[in-house]
Design an enzyme around this catalytic site. Structure first.
Site, short mmCIF file in Angstrom:
data_model
loop_
_atom_site.label_atom_id
_atom_site.label_comp_id
_atom_site.label_asym_id
_atom_site.label_seq_id
_atom_site.Cartn_x
_atom_site.Cartn_y
_atom_site.Cartn_z
N LYS A 74 0.86 -1.19 0.00
CA LYS A 74 0.00 0.00 0.00
C LYS A 74 0.89 1.24 0.00
O LYS A 74 1.91 1.27 0.69
CB LYS A 74 -0.90 -0.03 1.23
CG LYS A 74 -1.97 1.06 1.27
CD LYS A 74 -2.93 0.85 2.45
CE LYS A 74 -4.03 1.89 2.51
NZ LYS A 74 -4.96 1.67 3.63
N SER A 149 -9.92 1.66 2.50
CA SER A 149 -9.06 2.46 1.66
C SER A 149 -7.98 1.67 0.93
O SER A 149 -7.39 2.19 -0.03
CB SER A 149 -8.36 3.54 2.51
OG SER A 149 -7.51 2.93 3.46
N SER A 173 -10.13 -0.73 6.67
CA SER A 173 -9.53 -0.59 5.34
C SER A 173 -8.79 -1.79 4.79
O SER A 173 -8.37 -1.76 3.64
CB SER A 173 -8.58 0.60 5.33
OG SER A 173 -9.30 1.77 5.14
N1 GLN Z 1 -13.43 3.93 5.85
C1 GLN Z 1 -12.85 4.39 7.08
C2 GLN Z 1 -12.50 5.84 6.98
O1 GLN Z 1 -12.76 6.40 5.97
C3 GLN Z 1 -11.69 3.54 7.46
C4 GLN Z 1 -10.47 3.85 6.69
C5 GLN Z 1 -9.29 3.04 7.10
O2 GLN Z 1 -9.41 2.01 7.76
N2 GLN Z 1 -8.13 3.53 6.77
O3 GLN Z 1 -11.98 6.42 7.87
#
Ligand code: GLN
Length: 482
Positions: A74, A149, A173
């Site tokens: 990532k 994400s 995410s």
């Molecule tokens: N969807 C969540 C957010 O937007 C989690 C994102 C994540 O785990 N990085 O904060």
């Protein structure tokens, strides 16, 4: 081929790491234009690593457990000398001066880094639509999002650009994109995996974790990245999860709790789709058939998780992201004074969702609102910890869906932040509590797209999440899932 079989074939000399790499790069060449899993394909780096593995094999030197296995990182993991953007314009052109601990561990294990994967900007989002460099498409249906994400990492594994990938999980995410792309994704216990060199979103919530096409590969990857790191002050000393050793233990006699509030029972959160709940119920039946005792259980504070998270995470993010000031990293937009330069850089460099989070976070932390918002969210967090602790007195693991729906079409939620946020309702609790959770595919929804089932366990029981996931995977493969 699984990651483990690639490593075995390379280590024995039956296959060269370079040929494995070429095979994966050929797939990248065929589909990457359509999928956009990567911000950067690091072909030269990968070739160098693969050649080094092959040279070691030829020389009869020992090679690591991931010898020659292509792996996607990532793009919020620092890689020395290799651009690391967090899918933000503000970091464009920045090259970290060091490797994240996870990155160096994987390099030592013989992994071959094929590229840096796309994400929602600074990991804020659930669909990868918030990337400054354009969205990633779900390899199973390119009209749908891959989740987020870590959507690029999940898509890279689902498209077999690499059998393994690394993601980060602050509110879901890793697990949610794993569910949307039909693969396995796991968020470790907070502190099990080093965060050194992971670019912070919300430091009290962030964890790095594995993606793989199957449970055993994910466990093997997790065992390599887990372990104490003196460079991360929140890293747990003396914890060696040995997840691989758990894979064959079965679920005979395990006490499995079905979280009523996240499984459509009394007082359940809204928006859980019927097909996802049906697959979750089939997964629960499969565990019962394999010898677990299954019972519904109430964890009332789970329904407050979303509200607490969307205060705590933006509060931490607003503080972490203060460092992008046009002086130290990446982008600088020149202006007459330093203050104007800071403002111009941040206005140009950050996307809409990042700005929204910074504003939410600074508001929640500001004098006069701190107690009402941030202080209250921390109280909810403590309440959740207590709730889960008391539930785990009577249960070994808990089951929920990973996400309320299967992968949704592009644009369906990107115009409405609240619609996007509710996606995280099932995954957020374990970030607030610091507990481990895994998503494992279990059948498909009415649209033919994969459904992910989530296994939650108490802190330090990471091995148990893989143990239960292995049973679910076998049941799903055995036709138990539709
Ligand atoms: N969807 C969540 C957010 O937007 C989690 C994102 C994540 O785990 N990085 O904060």
């Amino acid at each position: 081929m699984t990651a483990r079989s690639i490593a075995a074939a390379v280590a024995s000399g039956a296959r060269s790491a370079v040929s494995v790499l070429d095979e994966h790069l050929a797939r990248v060449g065929e589909r990457e234009d359509e999928i956009h899993a990567f911000n950067l394909v690091t072909e030269d780096k990968a070739r160098g690593q693969a050649e080094a593995v092959d040279a070691a094999v030829t020389a009869g030197e020992p090679v690591g457990p991931l010898a020659g296995v292509p792996l996607a990182l990532k793009d919020n993991m620092c890689t020395r000398g290799i651009p690391t953007t967090c899918s933000s314009k503000i970091l464009e052109g920045w090259r970290p001066p060091y490797d994240a601990t996870v990155v160096s561990r994987l390099a030592d294990a013989g992994a071959v880094f094929v590229g840096k994967t796309n994400l929602d900007e600074f990991a804020m989002g659930s669909s990868t639509e918030n990337s400054a460099f354009g969205p990633t498409r779900n390899p199973l249906d390119t009209g749908r999002v891959p989740g987020g994400s870590s959507g690029g990492s999940a898509a890279a594994v689902a498209a077999n650009f690499a059998p393994l990938a690394i993601g980060s999980d602050t509110g879901g995410s890793i697990r949610q994109p794993a569910a949307f792309c039909g693969i396995v994704g796991m968020k470790p216990t907070y502190g099990a995996v080093s965060r050194y060199g992971l670019i912070a979103f919300g430091s009290s919530l962030d964890q790095v974790g594995p993606f793989a096409a199957n449970v055993a590969d994910a466990a093997a990857l997790f065992d390599i990245i887990a372990g104490h790191d003196p460079l991360d002050s929140t890293s747990i000393a003396g914890f060696t999860p040995n997840a691989v050793d758990h894979l064959d233990r079965g679920v005979e006699g395990l006490r499995v709790g079905v979280v009523r509030e996240l499984c459509g029972g009394a007082g359940s959160v809204k928006g859980l789709s019927a097909d996802v709940l049906a697959r979750t119920n089939e997964a629960i039946e499969a565990l019962a058939a394999a010898g677990a005792t299954v019972e519904e259980v109430s964890v009332p504070s789970t329904t407050l998780g979303l509200s607490a998270y969307y205060i705590v995470a933006p509060a931490e993010a607003s503080s972490h992201l203060a460092r992008y000031d046009g002086v130290r990293y990446g982008l600088r937009v020149d202006a007459p004074t330093t203050g104007e330069m800071n403002a111009a850089t941040r206005t140009t460099g950050f996307g809409a969702e990042v700005k929204r989070r910074i504003m939410l976070g600074t508001y929640a932390l500001s004098a006069g609102y701190y107690d009402a918002f941030y202080g209250k969210a921390l109280k909810v967090r403590t309440m959740m910890l207590r709730d889960f602790a008391s539930v785990y007195e009577n249960f070994d693991v808990l089951i929920t869906p990973t996400a309320p729906t299967t992968a949704f079409p592009f644009g369906e939620r990107s115009g409405d932040p609240m619609m996007m946020y509710v996606n995280d309702v099932c995954t957020i609790p374990s970030n607030l509590t610091g507990h481990p959770g895994i998503s494992v595919p279990f059948g498909v929804g009415d649209d033919g797209l994969p459904v992910g089932v989530q296994v939650l366990a108490p802190a330090l029981q990471d091995g148990l999440t893989f143990q239960v996931a292995a049973v679910l995977e076998a049941a799903a493969d055995g036709g138990g899932a539709s």
